[in-house]
Design a protein around this motif. Structure first.
Motif: not given
Lengths: 368, 266, 305
Positions: C22-27
């Motif tokens: 999730f944070p990966y996609f966010w970034l």
């Protein structure tokens, strides 16, 4: 086999563990009986900690199996094994009190609260920490932390308790005291202990059996006495205690005794031997320093196992003295002598010419 | 080693004076009755009273607090996950990219971050019809993105200092992975999570440049409002706001040090 | 057994492997994608429309019709000497600001690191504390001090040191002051972290070998603190180059800093492609120091605290 041994509590069966290219544990097989205090002894990097972590379930063997009480544990995660580990760093939860630390495992097991309280109190009483139950770990001394860690790993009544260098973090005086306490507790509870240590003294005094590990393999398994008096190979002989290794050429054999000549010491040696190495073959014999007698006069009536030399170094340790004696060829033999009497003057001094001698039974023949 | 050099001591004194003189002067002048900034017209609380009547200001402050709260909470959660992943997952696909993306905002000029995010939001609106209006949501997203970087730094350094056998011990005592995470990992990381949250909150509350870019009509944060006012020079009611914020920060620091002191002595 | 030899460790981290997506996609979406877009827009023609630039990818009835790239925005930047001067002036101002920051920050960090531990803590806290108060408001506070009719001028007039107020606000001096003031903690913290770790026996050893105080400092302390100096300077220099708030509030009309120009290009001139090109070039200028900083950070992580 008519009189089968009881099945072992722990059976390590052909276990190998590789990390990438490095083989940490190499085809190790080992049986540990119920109620034993078993020590795995070895220098750092010998694979002993990896073996311990496989027993606890933190690492999985690359090949081989681990059975505990007959059940295959190879694939069972740590939280489902009847095994507990006392960590070298103790790993006490800093945000919990002593009591909460000890109770943690029982809580995870789903033990009812009143029982938890009872068992924790009982355990803390056993390690003499009752009054400190409400303290946080940071307020404890090193010895107290060690006892909390012990109580925490024992309270679940594991079939097997693993101890990773249990005394390494304590200072010398406390270590000796704790050593006996630990053996005592083990005796009281009858729990099987496996201790991993790099300290031979610790292994010798604690354990009922020792496995010496070297480069991922078991070098020897035996009682402390066996490992010390009858080392199976040069590595064990050199690792456990001090020893003189002497190379000699076989010259003959009679009455179950082997005679050989050592050029470096210019001496004829004699050793007890069941097998027969061929005459002329080179073998290694080992003699512990404390088995050697040192004197200024030649021992009467003995012509074997006698070495002539000059005292080059002398170390006084209070209870004993250590001599380094050099033979004419330059080879050095270590000798230790108990200082039984309180004499102002040592019998042997620097640069004295001395005779070293030992009994036939003290000579250890090493094949590898 | 004792330091006796008077030269060094005076430089240090100058440095601390530099840090605190402006703040002190603002506090003093916030109680000045005179509209003329430098003339002392007697003690007064009139600028504080005027703050209460400034509806736009209150609205902006409320919006800023809301955004700061939301973005700090999101950033802390996401940042903690990234820090854990970078620390624990040895074989993480795209690890280099992730650690690059998460540290870059620390040194990225705000003005570029703001501009590029605005373009993203416009393109997204074009492509998928969202976000139709820019405002609190887009500002929050922007703040989460750069605050996360700070949280990751704080949490990672805490993880590096943490004894990993603590978690193994919990697992050894029968804790399943998730239980271990909540019983041991989270309490151990708590100080880092709290400071990460506070840092994110402050950064969000403070941000002018990025908010200005990604905001839309109607959404004015406190810094945007203040900037519009102070661009024209000193205004006494801004002095009053500054003083209030200083008081709040002092109070928070006081509480924080009280709590940590008590925990240490408990 | 075969390949399951990853250990329970890995098994227990499966949730994390899932969660980090999730944070990966966010970034990827909110940090990386925007840069690609800014690059794209810097290659588009400006038009009077909403959004004010031509689309880069043309989608006709037949589908994809082609890529429309123009370097005219960059050509414009280079032909118009104005931007070159601004970039240079930004770099110069950031460099001078960083140097001033170092000159003040080093003695402070040194002083703090050599205090008894309890006082160290307090002094460090005093450095960090202003950071928690709004940056914007702290910069604003200087307006009241530096004004022609501000506190400092009034004080100097009153004591008779000067007859007429000195122009201290709305010029480069004020901007330098603002940079030093705002970024001082960023300079002091890495320096302190480094200086505090020094083994003081080294200085005694140097003294024992015949070095005087100052010599020992130059020969031992200074070289050992190089990583702290580099870290602190980069931490100040990089954001200072793109700084907007300080020149906007304290700078004069002739204070040329790229952050402010970019702001005006965007909000005032509404020339988005040029604004994009300006920021792409700024980023290129900063890439070397940013990479340097990242490497420094990575090394710190490795050697561990």
């Amino acid at each position: 086999m008519n009189d089968p041994q009881p099945p072992p509590l722990v059976r390590i069966d052909g276990v190998t563990k590789r990390f990438g290219e490095v083989t940490a544990v190499d085809d190790v097989s080992l049986d540990i009986q119920k109620g034993e205090l078993f020590a795995i002894l070895g220098a750092s990097g010998c694979g002993k900690t990896t073996l311990l972590r496989m027993l606890a379930g933190f690492e999985q063997p690359t090949s081989g199996r681990i059975l505990i009480d007959g059940a295959d544990m190879t694939d069972v995660p740590p939280y489902e094994r009847p095994v507990n580990l006392m960590f070298q760093s103790y790993a006490l939860f800093p945000h919990m009190t002593v009591e909460q630390n000890v109770a943690y495992g029982l809580k995870k097991e789903g033990v009812p609260a009143p029982q938890i309280r009872e068992r924790v109190a009982e355990m803390l009483a056993m390690v003499k920490l009752g009054p400190l139950a409400g303290r946080k770990p940071e307020k404890l001394s090193g010895g107290e932390k060690q006892r909390v860690a012990l109580a925490r790993s024992l309270v679940k009544r594991p079939k097997l308790l693993l101890l990773d260098e249990p005394l390494a973090a304590l200072d010398k005086k406390l270590r000796e005291h704790t050593q006996f306490e630990l053996a005592n507790i083990q005796y009281q509870l009858g729990t099987t202990f496996v201790v991993v240590t790099h300290d031979q003294d610790e292994a010798m005094t604690l354990a009922s059996r020792i496995a010496v590990m070297h480069e991922g393999k078991i070098a020897q398994v035996g009682t402390p006495g066996e490992v010390y008096e009858y080392p199976a190979n040069r590595y064990v002989a050199g690792f456990v205690g001090n020893i003189n290794l002497i190379e000699g050429r076989v010259t003959g054999r009679a009455n179950g005794r082997l005679t050989l000549h050592c050029d470096a010491l210019d001496a004829d040696l004699e050793a007890a031997c069941e097998e027969v190495p061929a005459a002329g073959e080179t073998v290694t014999v080992a003699v512990r320093p404390e088995k050697i007698t040192i004197s200024r006069e030649a021992p009467a009536g003995a012509d074997r196992n006698v070495v002539k030399g000059v005292v080059r170094d002398l170390g006084y340790f209070g209870d004993q003295s250590l001599y380094r004696v050099r033979a004419r060829s330059g080879a050095v033999v270590q000798v230790s002598a108990q200082n039984l009497r309180r004499s102002a003057k040592l019998i042997v001094e620097w640069d004295d010419e001395v005779f070293l001698s030992w009994e036939v039974g003290s000579t250890i023949l090493l094949r590898t | 080693m004792r330091i006796r050099s008077p030269g060094l001591v005076s430089i240090v004194a100058f440095g601390y004076a530099l840090l605190y003189v402006p703040i002190v002067s603002v506090v003093i002048y916030s109680f000045n009755d005179s509209r003329l900034v430098t003339l002392w017209g007697g003690f007064s609380l009139r600028w504080y009273a005027s703050l209460l009547e400034d509806e736009k200001l209150l609205e902006a402050a409320l919006l800023s607090l809301r955004i700061a709260f939301l973005s700090a909470s999101f950033a802390t959660a996401l940042g903690a996950i990234v820090a854990l992943a970078l620390h624990r997952l040895g074989r993480l696909r795209g690890r280099l990219l992730l650690s690059g993306m998460v540290t870059a905002p620390l040194v990225m000029p705000e003005i570029i971050t703001g501009l590029s995010l605005l373009f993203l939001f416009i393109s997204m609106a074009d492509l998928i019809g969202w976000p139709m209006n820019r405002g609190a949501t887009t500002i929050t997203i922007a703040h989460v993105t750069f605050s996360m970087a700070y949280v990751v730094v704080v949490v990672r350094s805490r993880l590096a200092a943490m004894d990993e056998s603590l978690e193994e011990a919990a697992m050894d005592l029968g804790g399943r992975p998730l239980a271990v995470f909540f019983d041991v990992t989270v309490p151990m990381l708590l100080p880092a999570l709290v400071s990460g949250w506070l840092l994110s909150f402050t950064l969000s509350l403070d941000d002018l440049v990025i908010s200005s870019f990604v905001s839309g009509p109607g959404a004015t944060t406190l810094p945007m409002y203040i900037f519009a006012k102070v661009r024209l020079g000193v205004t006494p009611d801004i002095n009053a706001i500054t003083t209030l914020i200083i008081a709040l920060v002092a109070l928070a620091v006081g509480i924080a040090s009280f709590v940590t002191n008590r925990r240490r002595s408990a | 057994m075969s390949d399951a030899a990853e250990g329970h460790d890995d098994r227990s981290l499966r949730w994390l492997r899932r969660a980090v997506k999730f944070p990966y996609f966010w970034l990827l979406l909110f940090f990386l994608a925007p840069f690609l877009i800014i690059l794209k827009i810097s290659l588009a023609d400006p038009v009077v429309a909403q959004p004010p630039f031509t689309p880069l990818l043309e989608w006709g009835a037949e589908g994809f019709e082609g890529l429309r790239i123009t370097f005219s925005n960059y050509v414009f930047l280079f032909k118009d000497g104005y931007y070159g001067i601004i970039y240079l002036s930004s770099l110069k101002m950031a460099a001078i600001g960083t140097l001033l920051c170092l000159l003040l920050g080093y003695p402070m960090a040194y002083f703090i690191a050599r205090q008894p531990p309890s006082r160290r803590h307090l002094l460090l806290l005093a450095v960090i504390l202003p950071f928690w108060i709004s940056f914007l408001l702290r910069v604003y506070a200087w307006i009241g001090l530096l004004n022609n009719r501000g506190v400092i001028n009034e004080l100097l007039l009153w004591t008779g040191v000067i007859d007429a107020p000195i122009q201290m606000l709305y010029n480069d001096f004020a901007v330098y002051l603002g940079i030093v003031y705002s970024y001082l903690p960023f300079m002091i913290l890495p320096l302190y972290a480094n200086l505090e770790r020094h083994d003081l026996d080294l200085l005694d050893a140097a003294a024992d070998l015949g070095a005087r105080r100052w010599r020992a400092f130059v020969d031992v302390t200074l070289p050992l603190s190089a990583p702290g100096i580099i870290g602190g300077c980069l931490l100040v220099f990089i954001p200072a180059v793109g700084e907007f708030t300080i020149p906007a509030l304290l700078g004069g009309a002739d204070t040329l800093m790229i952050g402010r120009v970019l702001w005006d290009e965007f909000f005032v001139n509404r020339d988005w492609p040029v604004a994009s090109a300006v920021s792409v070039v700024l980023l290129l200028l900063l890439i070397a120091p940013i990479m340097w900083f990242q490497r420094l950070q990575a090394r710190e992580q490795e050697t561990g605290r």
